[in-house]
Design an enzyme around this catalytic site. Structure first.
Site, PDB file in Angstrom:
ATOM      1  N   CYS A 466       5.014 -40.886 -50.181  1.00  0.00           N
ATOM      2  CA  CYS A 466       5.147 -41.605 -51.305  1.00  0.00           C
ATOM      3  C   CYS A 466       3.820 -41.447 -52.380  1.00  0.00           C
ATOM      4  CB  CYS A 466       5.467 -43.127 -51.068  1.00  0.00           C
ATOM      5  SG  CYS A 466       4.063 -44.052 -50.233  1.00  0.00           S
ATOM      6  N   ALA A 467       3.613 -42.347 -53.117  1.00  0.00           N
ATOM      7  CA  ALA A 467       2.579 -42.204 -54.131  1.00  0.00           C
ATOM      8  C   ALA A 467       1.084 -42.216 -53.417  1.00  0.00           C
ATOM      9  CB  ALA A 467       2.434 -43.330 -55.267  1.00  0.00           C
TER      10      ALA A 467
END
Length: 524
Positions: A466-467
């Site tokens: 993810c980020a």
């Protein structure tokens, strides 16, 4: 269950990337066409095209979720999975519309006037039934919003992961592998669509009840959302509470310029693109982030710096100041949050979580109306400043800085918590200064070590990101290295999970690291 939820939450980030682009396209382009440029000029026409791209993405959100979720959840052959997701989505909605036709329903017969005048339905019942349907890219089907994309994306991934390596007898070998998946998708879409015909009206009624509950719960519901969102962050499940409110009718429905928008983020984009809108919705479940991203977390970071040993203050500042700026500019808060989360979870859950919930309440009470929650995402406001109502932030942000600074400083000193710079040994708590990043190992070398410390390629069942985190599913969790090894030797900021599903926190550079790891594993 947690392993599957983490993977699912990560897959949702794929289509969400599009919505970041939409915000800029619609907000900036619409400001030029609505307030600055003269209709008919070259620039006006150009910005009209840009704005139309943004609205097109909004209009077909279910398509992007079908493709993105299928892509994100596929273990291998992700390109085929994404293609299959689109096919499943089209087949699914075609089945719903066709089967509805056999029951006597089409765009004419579901109209309110037909239901009331010809069938004798009550007006409220007719409106509720009519709201279930829509024309989606020429298909008469249920108005399920992004739920149809999520459902078909998940089902596609299950079919794909089960049969993408399917072998058939030689005479049928052309249809082996991913092509067999396509066949199964077209067949499975039939019972899936027919089941949806009967099940969705019930689920839609449940969603409507949930919306009424959130609306009726007032500030308590706002606090509960903000606190729960942060409480779930360490488990990687926070997206699951935010997504329905931000991008589905659970967060509300509003008609703007003849177009119906579902979810608070979509409504804000619609208001940004409407010259008639005078501001953004206040109860949007996002502006609360401004208080702890601009005030609270920088305050907590500076409390760590203030309580560090004198000889370590410069070293602490080298990570505190960049991390605080990162939070304010792009909204990535995890480097600071995980610093005190892993040192002492009580700092996180007894101070940060409740203050986060309170932040949403305060911005709602003071009627903050603004697009974006970090400086980078607030750029469109510069082009439409008349829609922004946020003067209270000039008082609330400093107040939140002070609240976090003094509460964290008090807690750190009271219980002698070993935040950065307070340990007895240099390696007790790892810092990541500019020099650390310059001296960081070559990406490929680090990727090889990551694979090795996960137990080797054969021990890795799935890996995504993810980020800020690598999300890994292992076959045998006992083969991977201990958490402290990841922090001391592999440049990680921490590790979440102790079973088959783990998350390794690297920060914003995780995308590059994930790409290197996938190249080592020779997966797409």
């Amino acid at each position: 269950m947690r392993e599957k939820l983490q993977t699912f939450a990560g897959s949702m980030m794929v289509p969400i990337i599009l919505l970041v682009i939409v915000g800029f396209y619609v907000s900036i382009a619409s400001s030029f066409t609505g307030y600055i440029l003269t209709e008919g000029t070259l620039l006006y026409n150009l910005f009209t095209v840009i704005s139309s791209i943004g609205f097109m993405i909004m209009r077909y959100l279910p398509f992007w979720f079908a493709v993105g979720v299928a892509f994100g959840l596929a273990k291998k052959e992700k390109g085929w999975a994404a293609f299959s997701g689109l096919i499943m989505f089209m087949c699914f909605n075609t089945v719903i519309g066709t089967y509805a036709g056999t029951q006597g329903w089409n765009m004419d017969t579901v109209s309110v006037s037909h239901l009331v005048d010809n069938l004798g339905w009550a007006a409220d019942k007719a409106k509720n039934f009519n709201s279930l349907w829509k024309d989606l890219a020429g298909m008469f089907t249920f108005d399920m919003g992004i739920f149809s994309g999520i459902l078909t994306g998940v089902v596609t991934s299950l079919i794909h992961n089960k049969w993408y390596k399917k072998t058939l007898p030689t005479v049928f070998s052309f249809f082996s592998g991913p092509k067999f998946v396509i066949i199964m998708i077209t067949l499975i879409s039939i019972p899936l669509g027919i089941a949806a015909f009967y099940v969705w009206p019930v689920l839609a009624a449940g969603l409507q009840a949930m919306t009424k509950f959130i609306t009726a719960s007032g500030l308590f519901g706002t606090f509960l959302f903000g606190a729960t969102d942060k409480a779930l962050l360490p488990f990687g499940l926070h997206h699951l509470i935010a997504f329905p409110i931000e991008y589905t009718r659970v967060g509300g429905v509003m008609e703007i310029g003849g177009q119906v928008y579902e979810g608070v983020r979509n409504i804000i984009v619609g208001q940004a693109g409407s010259p008639d809108a005078t501001g953004y919705i206040v109860r949007n479940f996002t502006t609360g982030r401004i208080l702890f991203q601009f005030g609270g977390l920088p305050g907590a970071a500076f409390a760590m710096m203030a309580t560090a040993k004198p000889e370590n203050k410069k070293k602490v500042a080298s990570i505190v100041i960049p991390a605080a700026l990162t939070v304010m500019f792009v909204g990535i808060s995890e480097p600071i949050e995980y610093t005190f989360l892993f040192i002492n979870p009580l700092l996180y859950y007894l101070i940060h979580v409740p203050l986060s919930g309170l932040a949403y309440v305060l911005t709602e009470l003071t009627q903050v109306s603004i697009n974006g929650h970090a400086l980078f995402f607030m750029i469109p406001n510069l082009f439409q400043p008349h829609k922004v109502h946020a003067l209270s932030l000039f008082l609330l942000v400093p107040a939140y800085f002070a609240a976090y600074y003094f509460s964290f400083k008090w807690a750190i000193l009271k219980w002698n918590i070993k935040t950065p710079g307070r340990g007895d040994e240099e390696d007790e708590i790892k810092f990541y200064s500019k020099k650390d990043y310059r001296d960081k190992k070559d990406g490929s070398a680090l990727a090889n070590e990551i694979v090795a410390h996960l137990g080797g390629p054969d021990n890795i069942d799935n890996i995504t990101n993810c980020a800020t985190r690598l999300r890994v599913t292992l076959i045998d969790p006992n083969k991977r290295s201990a958490n402290n090894v990841w922090v001391s030797d592999l440049k990680a900021k921490g590790v979440v999970g102790d079973g088959k599903a783990i998350q390794i926190i690297y920060g914003p550079e995780v995308s590059t690291i994930a790409t290197e790891v996938k190249e080592v594993l020779e997966i797409d």
